[in-house]
Structure formats: C-alpha cells, structure tokens
Design a protein around this motif. Structure first.
Motif, PDB file in Angstrom:
ATOM      1  N   PHE A 406       0.893  -1.185  -0.099  1.00  0.00           N
ATOM      2  CA  PHE A 406      -0.026   0.027   0.014  1.00  0.00           C
ATOM      3  C   PHE A 406       0.926   1.014  -0.080  1.00  0.00           C
ATOM      4  CE2 PHE A 406      -3.459   2.129   2.544  1.00  0.00           C
ATOM      5  CZ  PHE A 406      -3.726   3.049   1.684  1.00  0.00           C
ATOM      6  N   MET A 407       0.930   1.977  -1.289  1.00  0.00           N
ATOM      7  CA  MET A 407       1.807   2.897  -1.284  1.00  0.00           C
ATOM      8  C   MET A 407       1.274   4.245  -1.474  1.00  0.00           C
ATOM      9  SD  MET A 407       3.012   2.545  -5.235  1.00  0.00           S
ATOM     10  CE  MET A 407       4.003   4.128  -5.543  1.00  0.00           C
ATOM     11  N   THR A 408       1.866   5.416  -0.987  1.00  0.00           N
ATOM     12  CA  THR A 408       1.294   6.855  -1.191  1.00  0.00           C
ATOM     13  C   THR A 408       2.277   7.837  -0.892  1.00  0.00           C
ATOM     14  OG1 THR A 408      -0.578   8.474  -0.361  1.00  0.00           O
ATOM     15  CG2 THR A 408       0.530   7.047   1.528  1.00  0.00           C
ATOM     16  N   SER A 409       2.127   8.999  -0.827  1.00  0.00           N
ATOM     17  CA  SER A 409       3.177   9.996  -0.471  1.00  0.00           C
ATOM     18  C   SER A 409       3.375  10.221   1.164  1.00  0.00           C
ATOM     19  CB  SER A 409       2.771  11.440  -1.229  1.00  0.00           C
ATOM     20  OG  SER A 409       1.701  11.680  -0.423  1.00  0.00           O
ATOM     21  N   THR A 410       4.674  10.728   1.384  1.00  0.00           N
ATOM     22  CA  THR A 410       4.937  10.925   2.537  1.00  0.00           C
ATOM     23  C   THR A 410       4.143  12.261   3.228  1.00  0.00           C
ATOM     24  OG1 THR A 410       7.136  10.172   2.265  1.00  0.00           O
ATOM     25  CG2 THR A 410       6.877  11.320   4.212  1.00  0.00           C
ATOM     26  N   ASN A 411       3.409  12.066   4.012  1.00  0.00           N
ATOM     27  CA  ASN A 411       2.418  12.728   4.810  1.00  0.00           C
ATOM     28  C   ASN A 411       2.042  12.483   6.160  1.00  0.00           C
ATOM     29  OD1 ASN A 411      -0.299  13.847   5.028  1.00  0.00           O
ATOM     30  ND2 ASN A 411       0.447  15.507   3.572  1.00  0.00           N
ATOM     31  N   GLU A 452       9.979   2.807  -9.251  1.00  0.00           N
ATOM     32  CA  GLU A 452       9.401   2.067  -8.052  1.00  0.00           C
ATOM     33  C   GLU A 452       8.627   3.173  -7.317  1.00  0.00           C
ATOM     34  OE1 GLU A 452       9.900  -0.855  -6.973  1.00  0.00           O
ATOM     35  OE2 GLU A 452      11.057  -1.588  -8.431  1.00  0.00           O
ATOM     36  N   GLN A 453       8.671   4.690  -7.371  1.00  0.00           N
ATOM     37  CA  GLN A 453       8.185   5.459  -6.386  1.00  0.00           C
ATOM     38  C   GLN A 453       7.187   6.286  -7.178  1.00  0.00           C
ATOM     39  OE1 GLN A 453      11.125   7.579  -3.919  1.00  0.00           O
ATOM     40  NE2 GLN A 453      12.542   6.286  -4.795  1.00  0.00           N
ATOM     41  N   THR A 454       6.679   6.075  -8.203  1.00  0.00           N
ATOM     42  CA  THR A 454       5.771   6.876  -9.001  1.00  0.00           C
ATOM     43  C   THR A 454       4.426   6.423  -9.156  1.00  0.00           C
ATOM     44  OG1 THR A 454       6.189   6.104 -11.150  1.00  0.00           O
ATOM     45  CG2 THR A 454       7.429   7.823 -10.370  1.00  0.00           C
ATOM     46  N   TYR A 455       3.305   7.194  -8.694  1.00  0.00           N
ATOM     47  CA  TYR A 455       2.071   6.631  -8.768  1.00  0.00           C
ATOM     48  C   TYR A 455       1.566   6.184 -10.194  1.00  0.00           C
ATOM     49  CZ  TYR A 455      -0.502  10.496 -10.920  1.00  0.00           C
ATOM     50  OH  TYR A 455      -1.018  11.546 -11.742  1.00  0.00           O
ATOM     51  N   ARG A 456       2.127   6.828 -11.173  1.00  0.00           N
ATOM     52  CA  ARG A 456       1.888   6.436 -12.563  1.00  0.00           C
ATOM     53  C   ARG A 456       2.113   4.935 -12.982  1.00  0.00           C
ATOM     54  NH1 ARG A 456       4.496  11.468 -15.915  1.00  0.00           N
ATOM     55  NH2 ARG A 456       3.850  10.262 -17.581  1.00  0.00           N
ATOM     56  N   ASP A 461       0.302  -2.962  -4.869  1.00  0.00           N
ATOM     57  CA  ASP A 461      -1.405  -3.527  -5.126  1.00  0.00           C
ATOM     58  C   ASP A 461      -2.353  -2.185  -5.005  1.00  0.00           C
ATOM     59  OD1 ASP A 461      -0.668  -6.421  -5.149  1.00  0.00           O
ATOM     60  OD2 ASP A 461       0.344  -5.856  -3.212  1.00  0.00           O
ATOM     61  N   VAL A 462      -2.040  -1.387  -4.102  1.00  0.00           N
ATOM     62  CA  VAL A 462      -3.074  -0.401  -3.576  1.00  0.00           C
ATOM     63  C   VAL A 462      -1.895   0.779  -3.471  1.00  0.00           C
ATOM     64  CG1 VAL A 462      -4.512   0.351  -1.844  1.00  0.00           C
ATOM     65  CG2 VAL A 462      -4.241  -2.251  -2.475  1.00  0.00           C
ATOM     66  N   GLN A 463      -2.920   2.082  -3.986  1.00  0.00           N
ATOM     67  CA  GLN A 463      -2.251   3.293  -3.736  1.00  0.00           C
ATOM     68  C   GLN A 463      -3.269   4.292  -3.299  1.00  0.00           C
ATOM     69  OE1 GLN A 463       0.015   5.423  -6.756  1.00  0.00           O
ATOM     70  NE2 GLN A 463      -1.093   4.361  -8.237  1.00  0.00           N
TER      71      GLN A 463
END
Length: 574
Positions: A406-411, A452-456, A461-463
C-alpha cells in the motif's frame, strides 16, 4: 526534519549585496531598498514547471506562475478570460449553433517572456504536442473529442469537435491546460519529449513572472516578466521552495513568519489551530471536488514480471486477487470513513462518491459506505470462498494469500490513514505492507528513472492520493475508459491509473459528450459515478477541502479550489 532556515531571506540578502556592489562600482545609482520577494512553500517540491509531464498539482502550480490558459475558473467556478479576449458563447458568436465548434479570440499584443509574439499558432501547437501519444502528455484527455484545432488568423483559434459538444470549455482552460511556446518546444513532440528536460524546467510563459532557475525537488526562482501585458506585478522576485513535509511548511509560515504562502497543509487540525493563533498568518480553506481515494491495481505488480510489471497487456495480466470484485468490496466495507475524516478536522468530510462536486453532480446513492461494516466484510469473503485455510490470519483467493503493498506520498495524515486502513484490513484477514515516498517523486518523478516510487507506474497493489472531477466531470470520467489505461505505449500518461477496463462503463459513457447541460447530463454523470464506485476499483474516502495559509501582510489573494491557487498571483501584494 526541519526545512532549511530562511532560504528566501538569504537570497534576498544576496541580491541586495550584489546591488550594493554594483553601486560601489558606479554601475547603479542606487538599490532602492530591499527587493520585494514573495516566498512560497510547496513542501511537495516541484519536479517540472507545468502539467503536461506530471500529474501533480505541485508541478501544475509551479508552471501556473508563468504559463497561462485561455481562461481560468474563479473561486466560484465561473469562467473568466486569461489569454482570451472573452469567453465564447452563442450570444457573442464564439460557439456554433450545432455545438461542433468553439472559436477563441486572443487578446492584443500577447508576448512570451522572451519578448517574442504569442499567437494562435502556439495554441494549435500545444494541442499537437499533447495529443501525440508518444509525448507522454498527462493532460491528453483534456483534448479528447477534438477533431481539429486551427488558427484562422494570428489571434483567432477555432476548435472543431468530432461530435456535438455541449460543454466545450475543457481544452486550454484552467492551469491544467496552459499554452506552451511552439518555438521553444518544436523539437519536443513525440518520443523526443522525454529528452526536453530543460524546456520543461524553464518554459517561456505569458504570465506575470518568468523562471530564472529551477532546481527540481528543491527550489524555483522567478523574476518579474518585463513583457507581461497587465499591470506591473508588485513583487520583484518569487521564490518557491520545496522539501520537508506539511508540518514544516505550516511552522515556517505560522510559527516563524518565514514565508508568505504555504500550500496544501495536511496537518492535524488542532496543531494548525495552535500555529495560526501565533498571529503570523491566516489559514484558508475551500471545498470543491477533491476526493482522497484508495486505488486498487487491476494488473499484477509482481517484480518477477520484469517489464510487464503492472502492465495491462490487453487484459492478459490481471491482479491475482484484486481483480476479484468481492475482495475489493470487502476492503471498502472495512473502512471507517468518519474516523479518517476526523484526521482532517474542518478540512475533511466522509465521502462515498468519486464525483463529489459540484453538488448537482453528486449521486448520494452510495452513502451506505458511511457505516463501517467489518462483520459484513468478513461474511462476504466467507461466502465467496476467500478463506484463511492455514490459520495464519491471512485469507487466500485461489491459493494466493491476500497480502498487499500500500503506497502513498509521505505526509502525516496519509501515514495515519494508511495505519488505520491496514488495521481494519487486518481484521478481515488482509495483510498490508505500508510504503510511502517523497511527494515530489511520487507525483512528479520520471516514470522510467523513478519507476518504483511513482503513482503512474503503480508498482504496488494499492495506492492512495487525491484528485478531483472538475466543474464538468466529463474529462475525469473519460480518464477511466479502457482506452485511457496507463501503459508503456503512452508513457504511463493515461488517466486510468488502476488499469481497469469495464466495457459496460465505456458503453454507458458514450453519449455523455453530446448531452446538453441539464437533468439528463446530471443523471448520466451520477450513473457513471455509481458504476465506478460499485466496482470498488477506486474507493472514495474523504471529500477534502483545500487548505493553505498566507502571511497576514499578504493581500490580493483570492483563494481558489477550482483552479491553481496561483491563478491570480499577478494581483498579490503587501
């Protein structure tokens, strides 16, 4: 980690020192006092200047200080001219009676920031640049349905549509679709676009300021544009700095008084209130169409797939369990949106629709999601045979354990949200690994170098991220068609980030571009929203208000949630 202390003040002092040196050498009569420097903090640091090679608002806004569209949306969502002389209508002859074309008239005497003429040919070129799939233009969908863009003369642009288009104000409208210079970008169309890094860092503009230097993920410096058509802007220089996090930005302005404007303050509301009470600045917020959402990858992100990782491959690379609708539905049922909205305080409302505004387009038919249902999610998975067969606490679908990244931006708020969702998913038998990446790279990184780090690229699996549907949701809904799936062929510029193809959705969407404004159009938008929500490919969480802050001494700001917050920077002053 704190942001570097007073980089803008150091810059101002350096400029003053240089000025005094020139005075000492007899090359200047005087410095006229300290230069007037506007300091802006975008903690999600810009990677490029403009919206065409990035999906991030931070990059759009860095460009909006110099790039301009034909028209903007004002804070009430009303169209107002920018480079155009007026908004085309049936009454003034700008719209054809058959809704097949719109004609824009440019203002007199427009100049690029290098002094060259800006003409209708630049508008035509911008269209050609962006619709070339190999250019990787992330705003390509803005130009969907256009048959041709032509210059009738140096100040007149005609856009012809493939079919009747009742709402023709998508192309070249708002900071998300500005005009770029055909001379500067002539060699940047198609595959060559990726090699035009310098052009994307310092585009010529027609706005009040022009770029002096651009350090990606760090700082952008602007100076007053001497060729700007309007009244002379108040500030001599603009410095936009990035890095750190939302709390750093809030403290820089509200606690220490070191900045004039701080953007996107996703900070715990109680802390924000305490900081505002220190008296250095004012927190501003507005709701429009932004929805924080969880996006479920419909393709397989397994690293062992190599170049085929997270690629659609004409449907031949489905996700091993997220492509099974009951799993997605259970994941949605397990979420407590009211609890997540509380993290945002006054700037968040629990949301069950993807089209959350304007109100005339919000469905409301999905509000059952407002009640968390852990037991119902477990029952659904049990009934569908998604069971924990080995007793390790993790369910399996067709032998594959339900373990997700589960990935997202640091915040801060996003990490708190991730933690809550991971806890709820664990309760229903789904194990979650949490990943977060610097927002500058996550939203604006190169899709190849920073894959590896871009939402595009979506190597998870999930972002989770926020986006909106606009005043008229047509473009946002078109983004989710099968033909808009992000793939290597379009340099992952397609708007369908989940890689979900639903032929029934495509068929339902087909009449939308031709429907006139009114009840039938509103009903179809709601139907399309419901199809998306009930597919659970994107799970809405929170309707987000835009939250920023500005110094108490800064005047002229007209805070805008429908366009870039920089949309009227020419009017800012002390």
């Amino acid at each position: 980690m704190r942001m570097p202390t007073r980089p803008w003040k150091m810059l101002a002092r350096a400029v003053l020192a240089a000025c005094l040196l020139l005075v000492g050498l007899g090359l200047l009569v005087g410095c006229g006092g300290d230069p007037k420097v506007l300091t802006i903090v975008y903690w999600q640091a810009p990677s490029v200047a403009g919206p065409y090679q990035s999906g991030g608002y931070k990059d759009r806004d860095a460009g909006a200080i110099t790039l301009e569209p034909l028209a903007h949306y004002d804070p009430d969502g009303v169209l107002i001219p920018a480079l155009a002389e007026e908004i085309p209508t049936l009454e003034n002859g700008g719209l054809s009676a058959d809704s097949l074309s719109i004609t824009w008239k440019l203002k007199d005497g427009l100049k690029w920031s290098d002094g060259s003429d800006m003409t209708a040919e630049d508008v035509v070129f911008t269209w050609r640049y962006c619709v070339d799939e190999a250019s990787g233009c992330t705003a390509r969908d803005v130009f969907a349905g256009i048959r041709a863009v032509e210059s009738l003369d140096s100040q007149t642009v005609k856009i012809s549509f493939q079919a009747a288009t009742p709402y023709p104000y998508h192309a070249f409208v708002s900071a998300g679709a500005p005009i770029i210079s055909r001379t500067q970008f002539a060699d940047c169309v198609g595959e060559a676009a990726r090699d035009c890094r310098e052009e994307h860092l310092a585009p010529l503009g027609t706005g009040p300021y022009r770029i002096v230097s651009f350090k990606p993920e760090a700082e952008v410096r602007y100076e007053r544009n001497p060729h700007y058509r309007g009244e002379k802007p108040y500030f001599d220089e603009v410095v936009l700095t990035g890095g750190g996090n939302a709390e750093d930005a809030a403290r820089a302005l509200l606690e220490r008084g070191e900045a004039d404007y701080a953007w996107n303050l996703q900070v715990e509301p109680s802390l924000l209130a305490d900081l505002e009470a220190m008296g250095h600045g004012t927190v501003v917020t507005a709701f429009a169409d932004l929805v924080e959402r969880v996006v479920l990858n419909q393709t397989n992100p397994d690293p062992s797939l190599g170049d085929d990782r997270s690629e659609y491959l004409d449907g031949r690379n489905p996700h091993p369990f997220l492509s099974f609708q009951p799993v997605r539905q259970a994941m949605s049922m397990a979420i407590d949106r009211t609890r997540i909205a509380a993290l945002y305080g006054f700037a968040g409302r629990p949301e069950c629709d993807l089209v959350a505004g304007p109100p005339r387009y919000r469905s409301g038919a999905n509000d059952v999601c407002l009640a968390q249902d852990i037991d119902g999610a477990k029952q659904l998975l049990d009934e569908q045979g998604v069971l924990d067969t080995d007793g390790d606490g993790v369910r399996e679908h067709q032998g594959v354990p339900l373990r997700v990244t589960f990935m997202t931006s640091t915040n801060t708020i996003r990490q708190l949200t991730q933690g809550l969702i991971a806890h709820w998913w664990r309760e229903i038998g789904i194990e979650t690994e949490l990943l977060d990446f610097d927002a500058g790279v996550y939203f604006g990184g190169d899709p190849i170098d920073d894959a590896e780090q871009t939402y595009r690229r979506f190597f998870a699996d999930v972002q989770m991220y926020t986006t909106g549907s606009g005043i008229e949701p047509q473009i946002a809904l078109a983004d989710l068609l099968c033909g808009q799936i992000a793939t290597r062929e379009n340099l992952w510029g397609g708007g369908n980030i989940a890689r979900a193809c639903m032929p029934e959705y495509d068929a339902a969407y087909e009449p939308l571009p031709q429907l006139p404004l009114g009840p039938k159009r509103q009903a179809l938008v709601k139907q399309l929203n419901d199809m998306l929500v009930q597919s659970y490919v994107q799970i809405p969480l929170v309707s987000r208000g835009v939250v920023s802050a500005h110094a108490g001494t800064l005047k002229g700001i007209r805070f805008n949630a429908w366009d870039s917050e920089m949309w009227n920077i020419a009017e800012w002053r002390r």
